[in-house]
Motif scaffolding. Structure first.
Motif, PDB file in Angstrom:
ATOM      1  N   PHE A  54       0.818  -1.220   0.000  1.00  0.00           N
ATOM      2  CA  PHE A  54       0.000   0.000   0.000  1.00  0.00           C
ATOM      3  C   PHE A  54       0.846   1.262   0.000  1.00  0.00           C
ATOM      4  CE2 PHE A  54       0.518   1.210   4.339  1.00  0.00           C
ATOM      5  CZ  PHE A  54       0.184   0.182   5.207  1.00  0.00           C
ATOM      6  N   ASP A  55       2.137   1.159   0.330  1.00  0.00           N
ATOM      7  CA  ASP A  55       3.008   2.320   0.185  1.00  0.00           C
ATOM      8  C   ASP A  55       3.157   2.730  -1.281  1.00  0.00           C
ATOM      9  OD1 ASP A  55       3.502   2.990   2.780  1.00  0.00           O
ATOM     10  OD2 ASP A  55       5.497   2.123   2.892  1.00  0.00           O
ATOM     11  N   THR A  56       2.982   1.767  -2.188  1.00  0.00           N
ATOM     12  CA  THR A  56       3.088   2.099  -3.612  1.00  0.00           C
ATOM     13  C   THR A  56       1.854   2.834  -4.119  1.00  0.00           C
ATOM     14  OG1 THR A  56       2.114  -0.003  -4.367  1.00  0.00           O
ATOM     15  CG2 THR A  56       4.493   0.033  -3.982  1.00  0.00           C
ATOM     16  N   THR A  57       0.803   2.870  -3.320  1.00  0.00           N
ATOM     17  CA  THR A  57      -0.445   3.498  -3.771  1.00  0.00           C
ATOM     18  C   THR A  57      -0.627   4.906  -3.231  1.00  0.00           C
ATOM     19  OG1 THR A  57      -1.798   2.686  -1.910  1.00  0.00           O
ATOM     20  CG2 THR A  57      -1.495   1.198  -3.783  1.00  0.00           C
ATOM     21  N   VAL A  58       0.299   5.371  -2.379  1.00  0.00           N
ATOM     22  CA  VAL A  58       0.174   6.712  -1.806  1.00  0.00           C
ATOM     23  C   VAL A  58       1.450   7.502  -2.077  1.00  0.00           C
ATOM     24  CG1 VAL A  58      -1.394   5.953   0.006  1.00  0.00           C
ATOM     25  CG2 VAL A  58       1.065   5.975   0.445  1.00  0.00           C
ATOM     26  N   PRO A  59       1.379   8.827  -2.081  1.00  0.00           N
ATOM     27  CA  PRO A  59       2.582   9.641  -2.273  1.00  0.00           C
ATOM     28  C   PRO A  59       3.600   9.366  -1.169  1.00  0.00           C
ATOM     29  CG  PRO A  59       0.587  10.973  -2.474  1.00  0.00           C
ATOM     30  CD  PRO A  59       0.158   9.651  -1.950  1.00  0.00           C
ATOM     31  N   GLU A  60       4.865   9.537  -1.493  1.00  0.00           N
ATOM     32  CA  GLU A  60       5.927   9.253  -0.519  1.00  0.00           C
ATOM     33  C   GLU A  60       5.746  10.061   0.761  1.00  0.00           C
ATOM     34  OE1 GLU A  60      10.828   9.151  -0.224  1.00  0.00           O
ATOM     35  OE2 GLU A  60       9.837   9.636  -2.115  1.00  0.00           O
ATOM     36  N   HIS A  61       5.243  11.270   0.637  1.00  0.00           N
ATOM     37  CA  HIS A  61       5.046  12.136   1.798  1.00  0.00           C
ATOM     38  C   HIS A  61       4.121  11.491   2.824  1.00  0.00           C
ATOM     39  CE1 HIS A  61       4.683  15.936   3.991  1.00  0.00           C
ATOM     40  NE2 HIS A  61       3.371  15.758   3.999  1.00  0.00           N
ATOM     41  N   ASN A  62       3.181  10.652   2.364  1.00  0.00           N
ATOM     42  CA  ASN A  62       2.203  10.031   3.254  1.00  0.00           C
ATOM     43  C   ASN A  62       2.585   8.620   3.680  1.00  0.00           C
ATOM     44  OD1 ASN A  62       0.528  12.284   3.096  1.00  0.00           O
ATOM     45  ND2 ASN A  62      -0.450  11.526   1.223  1.00  0.00           N
TER      46      ASN A  62
END
Length: 384
Positions: A54-62
């Motif tokens: 799920f880290d691949t589905t959100v901007p790095e900042h989040n």
């Protein structure tokens, strides 16, 4: 704040010959359950795979990061924000994080243990000195410590948690204030049947072997097994909402992302050697207001080692859920399932009918997720 709500996720997934999660001997992890040896994938391994998905589905900042190199990561942000030299940024980062009183590791710049934080949280810490970084860098150690002692460094890590921290929690023994109770519990995945450890004997040929040379350039073995796994996780929605500052919409988004990523992810051990990625044959979600319920008891008596282990496992799970619900008088708030069995196919008709009786008509994975969100939204609205 929502009342007691638990979202159970039940998955049956068949994995071909693989070694997705190794023990200290390099062999696939195992466990004894129901008196026989089972294939096992640790909860830690699947939680990490889920988080990475799920880290691949959100901007790095989040996103969230778990590392001992907290000082180094903070220094990078200070350099980016202020254009300060790296050596000076390292010194400022060390001074800021000293306020946390974290135990130090073997390296001066490392913490003694992995710290799980949000990238945005570390950005907030860096921003505390962005406008005065050059002036602070000119101070000696004593004056620098005095200048930053009242900055709210700990507060920056106590709010604005990213989804990863809100779901999986954070334990900081040195600073209880920074602890975040996990809203997700993930069980160790177990095979529904007895498994046997096997070994792949392999040889590798040297492409530059001279004609007069014989034999292999390398010889070795890799341990593996194959299994139909039962996977289970549960999400405490009230805790998830609390971890996200009481934002129920953010909690619904986080839950949706977790279900998606838990279903689609897989640990990557020896992935290049075995290409073991598969998709589940069954994903069922159940919303409860009493307690989480792991259905692994369906497999305490191992499924016989014969053709159709996957289908038998799915029927066992459906029957266990239905019978347990009747025995305990359960009335789940919602139950639904997506699966690969249909009544059109004679070999899968019995399985499809058992699933329909337990979880209702078969729906797609997208419908499973959207239906879960709609039902939870209705429950939350009713709770006021």
């Amino acid at each position: 704040m929502p009342q007691r709500l638990f979202i159970d996720v039940h998955i049956v997934q068949t994995v071909p010959p693989a070694n997705v999660n190794r023990d200290d001997q390099g062999n696939p992890k195992e466990a004894i359950y129901g008196g026989v040896r089972r294939s096992r994938v640790s909860s830690q391994a699947w939680k990490r795979a889920t988080r990475e998905h799920f880290d691949t589905t959100v901007p790095e900042h989040n996103r969230a990061t778990r590392t001992r190199r907290l000082t180094s990561e903070l220094a990078k942000r200070i350099v980016h924000d202020t254009k300060l030299e790296r050596e000076k940024a390292d010194r400022l980062a060390g001074a800021l994080l000293t306020r946390l009183n974290l135990s130090q590791g073997k390296k001066a710049s490392d913490t003694a243990y992995l710290l799980f934080y949000g990238n945005a949280q570390l950005d907030t810490v860096a921003a505390l000195i962005a406008g005065q970084a050059h002036d602070l860098a000119a101070l000696d150690d004593e004056k620098l410590a005095e200048a930053v002692k009242d900055l709210p460094v700990a507060d920056a890590f106590s709010t604005g948690h990213p989804v990863g921290v809100a779901l999986f929690g954070r334990m900081v023994a040195d600073i209880p204030k920074l602890n975040v109770d996990a809203s997700v519990q993930v069980a160790h995945a177990l095979s529904t049947h007895e498994t046997q450890l096997e070994f792949d004997y392999f040889t590798a040929v040297d492409d530059k072997t001279e004609k007069e040379e014989t034999g292999a350039g390398m010889i070795g073995t890799i341990a593996f097994n194959s299994a139909t796994l039962y996977r289970y996780a549960t999400v405490g929605f009230a805790q998830l909402t609390d971890n996200l500052g009481g934002d129920t919409e953010a909690a619904l988004d986080a839950l949706d992302r977790f279900v998606d990523s838990f279903a689609r992810s897989a640990p990557t051990g020896y992935q290049n050697a075995f290409a073991h990625r598969t998709r589940p044959s069954l994903i069922a979600v159940v919303v409860r207001d009493d307690q989480p319920v792991n259905l692994v008891t369906a497999f305490e008596e191992p499924v016989p080692s014969e053709a159709g282990i996957q289908a038998t496992s799915v029927r066992r799970l459906a029957h266990e859920y239905a019978e347990a619900s009747r025995a305990w008088g359960d009335s789940p708030l919602h139950a639904a399932a997506t699966h690969t069995f249909t009544t059109d196919e004679p070999r899968s008709k019995e399985t499809a009918e058992a699933l329909t009786a337990a979880f209702g008509d078969r729906i797609s994975f997208d419908e499973l997720r959207s239906g879960l969100r709609e039902r939870l939204s209705a429950v939350l609205e009713a709770q006021g």
